[in-house]
Design a protein around this motif. Structure first.
Motif, PDB file in Angstrom:
ATOM      1  N   SER A 262       0.767  -1.189  -0.045  1.00 32.39           N
ATOM      2  CA  SER A 262       0.007   0.006  -0.009  1.00 32.39           C
ATOM      3  C   SER A 262       0.979   1.250  -0.103  1.00 32.39           C
ATOM      4  O   SER A 262       1.892   1.263   0.298  1.00 32.39           O
ATOM      5  CB  SER A 262      -0.960   0.085   1.302  1.00 32.39           C
ATOM      6  OG  SER A 262      -0.027   0.183   2.381  1.00 32.39           O
ATOM      7  N   SER A 263       0.212   2.331  -0.193  1.00 30.29           N
ATOM      8  CA  SER A 263       0.918   3.793  -0.453  1.00 30.29           C
ATOM      9  C   SER A 263      -0.268   4.656   0.344  1.00 30.29           C
ATOM     10  O   SER A 263      -1.305   4.531  -0.059  1.00 30.29           O
ATOM     11  CB  SER A 263       1.013   4.182  -1.865  1.00 30.29           C
ATOM     12  OG  SER A 263       1.750   5.498  -1.781  1.00 30.29           O
ATOM     13  N   LYS A 264       0.364   5.374   1.130  1.00 33.65           N
ATOM     14  CA  LYS A 264      -0.486   6.138   2.031  1.00 33.65           C
ATOM     15  C   LYS A 264       0.094   7.595   2.205  1.00 33.65           C
ATOM     16  O   LYS A 264       1.247   7.816   2.211  1.00 33.65           O
ATOM     17  CB  LYS A 264      -0.667   5.845   3.622  1.00 33.65           C
ATOM     18  CG  LYS A 264      -1.007   4.240   3.682  1.00 33.65           C
ATOM     19  CD  LYS A 264      -1.298   3.792   5.017  1.00 33.65           C
ATOM     20  CE  LYS A 264      -1.712   2.187   5.351  1.00 33.65           C
ATOM     21  NZ  LYS A 264      -0.927   1.450   4.697  1.00 33.65           N
ATOM     22  N   SER A 265      -0.998   8.750   2.137  1.00 33.38           N
ATOM     23  CA  SER A 265      -0.350  10.080   2.088  1.00 33.38           C
ATOM     24  C   SER A 265      -1.318  10.750   3.048  1.00 33.38           C
ATOM     25  O   SER A 265      -2.668  10.487   3.225  1.00 33.38           O
ATOM     26  CB  SER A 265      -0.526  10.693   0.783  1.00 33.38           C
ATOM     27  OG  SER A 265      -0.320  12.119   0.816  1.00 33.38           O
ATOM     28  N   TYR A 266      -0.643  11.855   3.854  1.00 25.92           N
ATOM     29  CA  TYR A 266      -1.607  12.399   5.021  1.00 25.92           C
ATOM     30  C   TYR A 266      -1.189  13.834   4.861  1.00 25.92           C
ATOM     31  O   TYR A 266       0.138  14.362   4.878  1.00 25.92           O
ATOM     32  CB  TYR A 266      -1.403  11.755   6.169  1.00 25.92           C
ATOM     33  CG  TYR A 266      -1.878  12.695   7.575  1.00 25.92           C
ATOM     34  CD1 TYR A 266      -3.077  12.869   7.776  1.00 25.92           C
ATOM     35  CD2 TYR A 266      -1.052  13.834   8.133  1.00 25.92           C
ATOM     36  CE1 TYR A 266      -3.785  13.706   8.755  1.00 25.92           C
ATOM     37  CE2 TYR A 266      -1.395  14.443   9.252  1.00 25.92           C
ATOM     38  CZ  TYR A 266      -2.778  14.571   9.554  1.00 25.92           C
ATOM     39  OH  TYR A 266      -3.344  15.640  10.564  1.00 25.92           O
TER      40      TYR A 266
END
Length: 354
Positions: A262-266
């Motif tokens: 997965s790849s997450k961005s906040y």
């Protein structure tokens, strides 16, 4: 006919109202003792905070007969990636597309099959502060306005294909209308505004011209304060939170191990605007009073200060401490410190110039 002196404008209005009950036409010669000019000190304080975190994992498997990519930012038209381009990949797996600060590559080789694991990590924090302090003076009952910013043109289509240009203001603006009441009480209608150009939202007009939008924060209020009292217009807080996740179906939902697929961005943005307002009753300066400007406390530098010491200006206290033997070279005489200006002593026709 009304004559005499009153302490404030409110008392004069009351006297005029009573006098009109006895005659339609009134000759008013009453003078107001209290000052009728209001100085408004305003401070615009804007604080913008940003914070963001990104974490992405990409898998590249290169074998003798297969190439597999998981978690790649590239479009489907660019896949599969050849082994030569894998070595040059620098930002795989990051959703926002920004260049990551941390980047890790691990390679596993088994039975002629190469598997690359690319881990991207990025954390950003930032704060920006802007401050404007306009001061306005207005007569009681009149409106004063202020604008520190600019104007951008807006084309407007007219008849017969003619195009005219209108201008829209933006920046830090202020308009206020004071009314001096009794005993130093000031009634004020205040309309502050902070705006900036937003290039992300545009409107296309004729001839392919794009007109940008405006990000505006505007307030309008009426308050009553005494001379020297302050109040704050706050609560103009704006918060924007964005979360985004890209993952491989099913595998990305597995606890702990799903982070590898997965790849997450906040992203979090906060903007706070505070406006501090302080009114003062003021009088004009007396004839002969010296009015100081911001440049009165400094002097231009001479060659020694500018070229050797790197000073663009010096204070008057520093200039008074300098002597001809230590700080400057005089051609003749002991002339006062003058920087680059050519000052001649009074009463002399042939004077030496420093």
């Amino acid at each position: 006919m009304l004559s005499g002196e009153v302490v404030d404008a409110a008392t004069l209005d009351k006297a005029v109202t009573i006098a009109r009950q006895f005659g339609p036409e009134i000759i008013n010669t009453v003078s107001v003792m209290s000052p009728q000019q209001v100085l408004l000190e305003v401070r615009f304080i804007e604080i913008s905070r940003t914070a963001g975190r990104e974490l992405g994992v990409q898998w590249n498997r290169v074998g003798n007969n297969s190439i597999i990519n998981i978690g790649n930012r590239r479009s489907a038209a660019d896949l599969p990636i050849t082994p030569a381009s894998i070595a040059g990949e620098t930002a795989a797996g990051v959703i926002s597309g920004a260049s990551p600060f941390g980047f890790l590559i691990g390679r596993l080789v088994a039975a002629g099959v190469k598997t690359d694991v690319m881990i991207n990590a990025l954390e950003e924090k930032g704060i920006a502060r802007s401050l404007a302090e306009p001061n306005l003076v207005a007569l009681s009952g009149d409106t004063a306005s202020f604008l520190a910013g600019g104007e951008y043109p807006i084309p407007i289509s007219g008849s017969f294909g003619q195009v005219t240009v209108d201008y829209k203001k933006y920046g830090v603006g202020l308009a206020f209308t004071p009314t001096v009441l009794g005993r130093g009480l000031i009634n004020m209608k205040i309309e502050p505004e902070v705006s900036q150009i937003d290039t992300t939202h545009t409107v296309t007009v004729s001839q392919g011209v794009n007109v940008p939008a405006l990000i505006v924060r505007r307030a309008s209020t009426t308050v009553e304060l005494r001379d020297g009292q302050s109040f704050v217009i706050g609560g103009l807080l704006q918060t924007d939170n964005k979360n985004a996740i890209e993952q491989l179906p099913w595998l990305g939902s597995v606890p702990v191990l799903g982070a590898l697929f997965s790849s997450k961005s906040y992203q979090k943005n906060e903007t706070d605007l505070a406006i501090i307002v302080t009114p003062h009753l003021v009088r004009p300066a007396r004839p002969g009073d010296e009015i100081k400007s911001p440049a009165d406390d400094t002097l231009p530098p001479n060659d020694v200060d500018f070229f050797l010491l790197g000073k663009t200006e010096v204070t008057r206290q520093q200039a008074a401490q300098l002597t001809p033997s230590t700080a400057r070279i005089a051609v003749a005489g002991d002339l006062p410190f003058t920087g680059h200006m050519l000052d001649l002593p009074k009463g002399e026709s042939n004077a030496a110039i420093q």
